[in-house]
Design a protein around this motif. Structure first.
Motif, PDB file in Angstrom:
ATOM      1  N   SER A 303       0.634  -1.347   0.003  1.00 56.10           N
ATOM      2  CA  SER A 303      -0.046   0.012  -0.104  1.00 56.10           C
ATOM      3  C   SER A 303       0.625   1.172  -0.102  1.00 56.10           C
ATOM      4  O   SER A 303       0.207   2.242  -0.145  1.00 56.10           O
ATOM      5  CB  SER A 303      -0.872  -0.110   1.225  1.00 56.10           C
ATOM      6  N   ASP A 304       2.275   1.019   0.096  1.00 57.55           N
ATOM      7  CA  ASP A 304       3.171   2.251   0.086  1.00 57.55           C
ATOM      8  C   ASP A 304       3.932   2.359  -1.304  1.00 57.55           C
ATOM      9  O   ASP A 304       4.624   1.169  -1.457  1.00 57.55           O
ATOM     10  CB  ASP A 304       4.136   1.983   1.363  1.00 57.55           C
ATOM     11  N   ALA A 305       3.909   3.410  -2.247  1.00 66.37           N
ATOM     12  CA  ALA A 305       4.497   3.475  -3.259  1.00 66.37           C
ATOM     13  C   ALA A 305       5.841   3.263  -3.183  1.00 66.37           C
ATOM     14  O   ALA A 305       6.214   2.607  -4.183  1.00 66.37           O
ATOM     15  CB  ALA A 305       4.399   5.016  -3.726  1.00 66.37           C
ATOM     16  N   PRO A 306       6.667   3.477  -2.212  1.00 66.59           N
ATOM     17  CA  PRO A 306       8.195   3.131  -2.385  1.00 66.59           C
ATOM     18  C   PRO A 306       8.254   1.683  -2.247  1.00 66.59           C
ATOM     19  O   PRO A 306       9.252   1.120  -2.930  1.00 66.59           O
ATOM     20  CB  PRO A 306       8.668   3.870  -1.016  1.00 66.59           C
ATOM     21  N   HIS A 307       7.561   0.934  -1.362  1.00 67.55           N
ATOM     22  CA  HIS A 307       7.528  -0.565  -1.457  1.00 67.55           C
ATOM     23  C   HIS A 307       7.101  -1.045  -2.679  1.00 67.55           C
ATOM     24  O   HIS A 307       7.903  -2.145  -3.001  1.00 67.55           O
ATOM     25  CB  HIS A 307       6.610  -0.748  -0.094  1.00 67.55           C
ATOM     26  N   LEU A 308       6.254  -0.551  -3.184  1.00 68.91           N
ATOM     27  CA  LEU A 308       5.586  -1.140  -4.445  1.00 68.91           C
ATOM     28  C   LEU A 308       6.535  -0.918  -5.721  1.00 68.91           C
ATOM     29  O   LEU A 308       6.860  -1.746  -6.395  1.00 68.91           O
ATOM     30  CB  LEU A 308       4.393  -0.335  -4.980  1.00 68.91           C
ATOM     31  N   TYR A 309       7.294   0.368  -5.871  1.00 68.36           N
ATOM     32  CA  TYR A 309       8.312   0.616  -6.695  1.00 68.36           C
ATOM     33  C   TYR A 309       9.481  -0.269  -6.509  1.00 68.36           C
ATOM     34  O   TYR A 309      10.062  -0.927  -7.574  1.00 68.36           O
ATOM     35  CB  TYR A 309       8.644   2.155  -6.612  1.00 68.36           C
ATOM     36  N   LEU A 310      10.142  -0.316  -5.388  1.00 70.06           N
ATOM     37  CA  LEU A 310      11.363  -1.139  -4.976  1.00 70.06           C
ATOM     38  C   LEU A 310      11.171  -2.638  -5.525  1.00 70.06           C
ATOM     39  O   LEU A 310      12.061  -3.212  -6.020  1.00 70.06           O
ATOM     40  CB  LEU A 310      11.790  -0.747  -3.721  1.00 70.06           C
ATOM     41  N   THR A 311      10.190  -3.137  -5.085  1.00 72.91           N
ATOM     42  CA  THR A 311      10.041  -4.562  -5.385  1.00 72.91           C
ATOM     43  C   THR A 311       9.669  -4.593  -7.022  1.00 72.91           C
ATOM     44  O   THR A 311      10.244  -5.777  -7.240  1.00 72.91           O
ATOM     45  CB  THR A 311       8.703  -4.801  -4.452  1.00 72.91           C
ATOM     46  N   PHE A 312       8.861  -3.954  -7.455  1.00 66.00           N
ATOM     47  CA  PHE A 312       8.779  -4.079  -8.867  1.00 66.00           C
ATOM     48  C   PHE A 312       9.953  -3.998  -9.521  1.00 66.00           C
ATOM     49  O   PHE A 312      10.411  -4.763 -10.681  1.00 66.00           O
ATOM     50  CB  PHE A 312       7.527  -3.116  -9.395  1.00 66.00           C
ATOM     51  N   ARG A 313      10.841  -3.183  -9.200  1.00 69.08           N
ATOM     52  CA  ARG A 313      11.959  -2.748  -9.907  1.00 69.08           C
ATOM     53  C   ARG A 313      12.915  -3.984  -9.703  1.00 69.08           C
ATOM     54  O   ARG A 313      13.413  -4.464 -10.645  1.00 69.08           O
ATOM     55  CB  ARG A 313      12.728  -1.494  -9.228  1.00 69.08           C
ATOM     56  N   ALA A 314      12.885  -4.436  -8.614  1.00 65.55           N
ATOM     57  CA  ALA A 314      13.716  -5.728  -8.519  1.00 65.55           C
ATOM     58  C   ALA A 314      13.245  -6.958  -9.245  1.00 65.55           C
ATOM     59  O   ALA A 314      14.163  -7.704  -9.909  1.00 65.55           O
ATOM     60  CB  ALA A 314      13.949  -6.103  -7.138  1.00 65.55           C
ATOM     61  N   ILE A 315      11.958  -7.195  -9.295  1.00 62.52           N
ATOM     62  CA  ILE A 315      11.456  -8.245 -10.057  1.00 62.52           C
ATOM     63  C   ILE A 315      11.645  -7.885 -11.474  1.00 62.52           C
ATOM     64  O   ILE A 315      12.082  -9.159 -12.194  1.00 62.52           O
ATOM     65  CB  ILE A 315       9.973  -8.399  -9.767  1.00 62.52           C
ATOM     66  N   TYR A 316      11.750  -6.789 -12.031  1.00 63.83           N
ATOM     67  CA  TYR A 316      11.704  -6.426 -13.317  1.00 63.83           C
ATOM     68  C   TYR A 316      13.217  -6.759 -13.764  1.00 63.83           C
ATOM     69  O   TYR A 316      13.413  -7.351 -14.858  1.00 63.83           O
ATOM     70  CB  TYR A 316      11.507  -4.959 -13.816  1.00 63.83           C
ATOM     71  N   ALA A 317      14.129  -6.249 -13.071  1.00 61.32           N
ATOM     72  CA  ALA A 317      15.574  -6.394 -13.301  1.00 61.32           C
ATOM     73  C   ALA A 317      15.984  -8.112 -13.356  1.00 61.32           C
ATOM     74  O   ALA A 317      17.001  -8.216 -13.964  1.00 61.32           O
ATOM     75  CB  ALA A 317      16.460  -5.790 -12.043  1.00 61.32           C
ATOM     76  N   ASN A 318      15.280  -8.932 -12.490  1.00 63.21           N
ATOM     77  CA  ASN A 318      15.784 -10.163 -12.528  1.00 63.21           C
ATOM     78  C   ASN A 318      14.862 -11.115 -13.200  1.00 63.21           C
ATOM     79  O   ASN A 318      15.550 -12.138 -13.919  1.00 63.21           O
ATOM     80  CB  ASN A 318      15.530 -10.696 -10.814  1.00 63.21           C
ATOM     81  N   TYR A 319      13.733 -10.822 -13.701  1.00 62.92           N
ATOM     82  CA  TYR A 319      12.816 -11.548 -14.254  1.00 62.92           C
ATOM     83  C   TYR A 319      12.004 -10.965 -15.618  1.00 62.92           C
ATOM     84  O   TYR A 319      12.045 -11.425 -16.653  1.00 62.92           O
ATOM     85  CB  TYR A 319      11.955 -12.185 -13.413  1.00 62.92           C
ATOM     86  N   TYR A 320      11.330 -10.048 -15.143  1.00 64.04           N
ATOM     87  CA  TYR A 320      10.410  -9.394 -16.267  1.00 64.04           C
ATOM     88  C   TYR A 320      11.380  -8.911 -17.554  1.00 64.04           C
ATOM     89  O   TYR A 320      10.848  -9.070 -18.541  1.00 64.04           O
ATOM     90  CB  TYR A 320       9.776  -7.918 -15.808  1.00 64.04           C
ATOM     91  N   CYS A 321      12.492  -8.461 -17.492  1.00 61.62           N
ATOM     92  CA  CYS A 321      13.159  -7.885 -18.270  1.00 61.62           C
ATOM     93  C   CYS A 321      13.537  -8.941 -19.471  1.00 61.62           C
ATOM     94  O   CYS A 321      13.675  -8.810 -20.618  1.00 61.62           O
ATOM     95  CB  CYS A 321      14.541  -7.378 -17.946  1.00 61.62           C
ATOM     96  N   ARG A 322      13.584 -10.154 -18.906  1.00 60.48           N
ATOM     97  CA  ARG A 322      13.628 -11.431 -19.957  1.00 60.48           C
ATOM     98  C   ARG A 322      12.413 -11.532 -20.730  1.00 60.48           C
ATOM     99  O   ARG A 322      12.667 -12.182 -22.004  1.00 60.48           O
ATOM    100  CB  ARG A 322      14.006 -12.819 -19.163  1.00 60.48           C
ATOM    101  N   LEU A 323      11.264 -11.208 -20.510  1.00 61.40           N
ATOM    102  CA  LEU A 323      10.198 -11.493 -21.034  1.00 61.40           C
ATOM    103  C   LEU A 323       9.840 -10.719 -22.305  1.00 61.40           C
ATOM    104  O   LEU A 323       9.018 -10.738 -23.177  1.00 61.40           O
ATOM    105  CB  LEU A 323       9.097 -11.431 -20.136  1.00 61.40           C
ATOM    106  N   ASN A 324      10.595  -9.511 -22.581  1.00 59.05           N
ATOM    107  CA  ASN A 324      10.340  -8.564 -23.703  1.00 59.05           C
ATOM    108  C   ASN A 324      11.480  -8.142 -24.462  1.00 59.05           C
ATOM    109  O   ASN A 324      11.758  -7.197 -25.058  1.00 59.05           O
ATOM    110  CB  ASN A 324       9.504  -7.426 -23.037  1.00 59.05           C
ATOM    111  N   THR A 325      12.667  -9.089 -24.311  1.00 61.17           N
ATOM    112  CA  THR A 325      13.802  -8.705 -25.149  1.00 61.17           C
ATOM    113  C   THR A 325      14.076 -10.018 -26.018  1.00 61.17           C
ATOM    114  O   THR A 325      13.934 -11.047 -25.597  1.00 61.17           O
ATOM    115  CB  THR A 325      15.193  -8.438 -24.171  1.00 61.17           C
ATOM    116  N   VAL A 326      14.843  -9.770 -27.091  1.00 63.77           N
ATOM    117  CA  VAL A 326      15.162 -10.860 -27.905  1.00 63.77           C
ATOM    118  C   VAL A 326      16.767 -11.350 -27.420  1.00 63.77           C
ATOM    119  O   VAL A 326      17.614 -10.782 -27.258  1.00 63.77           O
ATOM    120  CB  VAL A 326      15.564 -10.476 -29.323  1.00 63.77           C
ATOM    121  N   SER A 327      16.469 -12.498 -26.957  1.00 68.16           N
ATOM    122  CA  SER A 327      17.808 -13.352 -26.505  1.00 68.16           C
ATOM    123  C   SER A 327      17.698 -14.810 -26.542  1.00 68.16           C
ATOM    124  O   SER A 327      16.526 -15.404 -26.419  1.00 68.16           O
ATOM    125  CB  SER A 327      18.098 -12.767 -25.163  1.00 68.16           C
TER     126      SER A 327
END
Length: 401
Positions: A303-327
């Motif tokens: 419910s806190d924006a910084p918590h949301l952002y930092l968790t999302f950023r970490a998930i994207y850096a480790n996982y989500y970024c693999r789902l939308n790049t050619v590799s």
């Protein structure tokens, strides 16, 4: 101190087996850029990223604005800006690119896999026996016995003890049995190494304040995607928090240095006044249709924006970024798509042949599910349960199963 040391060793080991290490301070992405191990995939990747860049430049030209401008600077063609706003690409565009990649050295007559698969690149994927061995904890009989034996209250207490100790491999191991909703926010942050300190809150607010000072051409795209998410009955109440999260995500340079999949063609100079920012947008991710869908389910956890952002950023850096790049890396969207087709062909060949014959190509039916990690396809609680497993096994191979 002992747990911190063990976690540091674990993170170093995990980073060492990654193809794309974190970028050291003072270096640009090109300084440590590692080309794809398959030259024809690398060629397709550069071509795809060049296409994205040109599309972004064309959109900025139609809107009559530079890629970055001050809030007080007027648009050259303000009357036509709304007509020019459009997403640079979507999941269907990426699937078309992936399906057209082929090995020029591969002879059509020397393959053991029929040409029914949409993905033509023969990557090393698991068969059913290997999948059952790797994910034996997901055996329905075992999970049924766990569910019957475990009490939610006891499990929450168990996760409290495990997260208090904080040894990441232990947290992952317990998460393989599923994570109670009440324990999930803390468990995810512990696995991802997210620590919402006062410095991180100041960083979040500083980037948020920059929205009043200067504007990026991609700001409109992120806002448009959030507004589309707000039309969903599940997420409309989170529109403001999600908008702040995506705005800070797009402008924070941390991601361009720490994402496990780096983009070479995305590096560019923003001009003489911003020569130090070599990646555009600063996060290194050109917004595509549905990018906010990755962050939306997390609104039910934080419910806190910084918590949301930092968790999302970490998930994207480790996982989500693999789902939308050619590799061709393991866990990339190309690898997952190939994994899905091979598993379906092995487990249900009759279904695979039937769908292909009637023109319903199996991968086209499910690609958006893989691309978004089932966000938007399943109910929110089910999406979070799927991502419990991704974090538990530290692998996106869960998705095509």
């Amino acid at each position: 101190l002992d747990t911190k040391l063990k976690n540091s060793i674990y993170k170093l080991h995990r980073q060492a087996i990654n193809d794309s290490p974190a970028i050291p301070d003072g270096l640009s992405p090109s300084s440590v850029y590692c080309a794809d191990r398959l030259d024809f995939v690398e060629k397709a990747k550069l071509k795809w990223e060049r296409r994205i860049r040109l599309e972004l430049d064309a959109m900025a030209a139609e809107m009559g604005v530079p890629l970055r401008r001050g809030k007080d600077e007027p648009r050259r063609h303000p009357d036509h800006s709304e007509q020019a706003i459009r997403f640079v690409y979507d999941d269907n565009d990426l699937l078309d690119v992936l399906s057209n990649i082929s090995n020029p050295n591969r002879a059509a007559t020397t393959t053991r896999v029929p040409s029914l698969c949409l993905i033509k690149v023969e990557l090393a994927v698991m068969d059913m026996a290997e999948v059952r061995s790797m994910f034996q904890e997901l055996d329905p009989t075992r999970r049924k016995s766990w569910t019957a034996a475990d009490d939610d209250g006891e499990r929450i207490k168990l996760f409290q003890r495990v997260t208090d100790v904080g040894y990441i491999p232990d947290v992952r191991q317990h998460a393989k049995r599923g994570v109670p909703q009440a324990a999930r926010p803390k468990v995810w942050q512990k696995i991802l190494g997210v620590d919402v300190s006062e410095a991180e809150r100041v960083y979040f607010q500083r980037i948020l304040d920059s929205l009043r000072e200067w504007e990026l051409v991609t700001d409109e795209l992120f806002r448009l995607d959030v507004s589309l998410m707000a039309s969903d009955d599940h997420y409309f109440v989170f529109e403001d928090m999600l908008a702040d999260c995506m705005a800070v995500f797009s402008r924070g340079p941390w991601l361009s240095r720490h994402a496990v999949v780096q983009s070479q063609a995305n590096e560019r100079s923003l001009g003489d006044q911003a020569r130090q920012e070599l990646v555009f947008p600063p996060c290194g991710v050109v917004p595509f249709r549905g990018i906010a869908m990755y962050a939306a389910p997390l609104c039910f956890l934080y419910s806190d924006a910084p918590h949301l952002y930092l968790t999302f950023r970490a998930i994207y850096a480790n996982y989500y970024c693999r789902l939308n790049t050619v590799s061709s890396q393991p866990g990339s969207i190309l690898h997952l798509a190939r994994q899905f087709e091979c598993l379906l062909l092995e487990a249900c060949p009759d279904l695979f042949f039937h769908l292909t014959q009637v023109g319903a190509v199996p991968l086209r039916l499910v690609f958006s599910w893989l691309f978004f990690g089932f966000a938007g396809a399943l109910e929110v609680d089910q999406v979070l349960a799927v991502w419990d497993l991704v974090l538990a096994w530290d692998s996106l191979v869960v998705l095509p199963l």
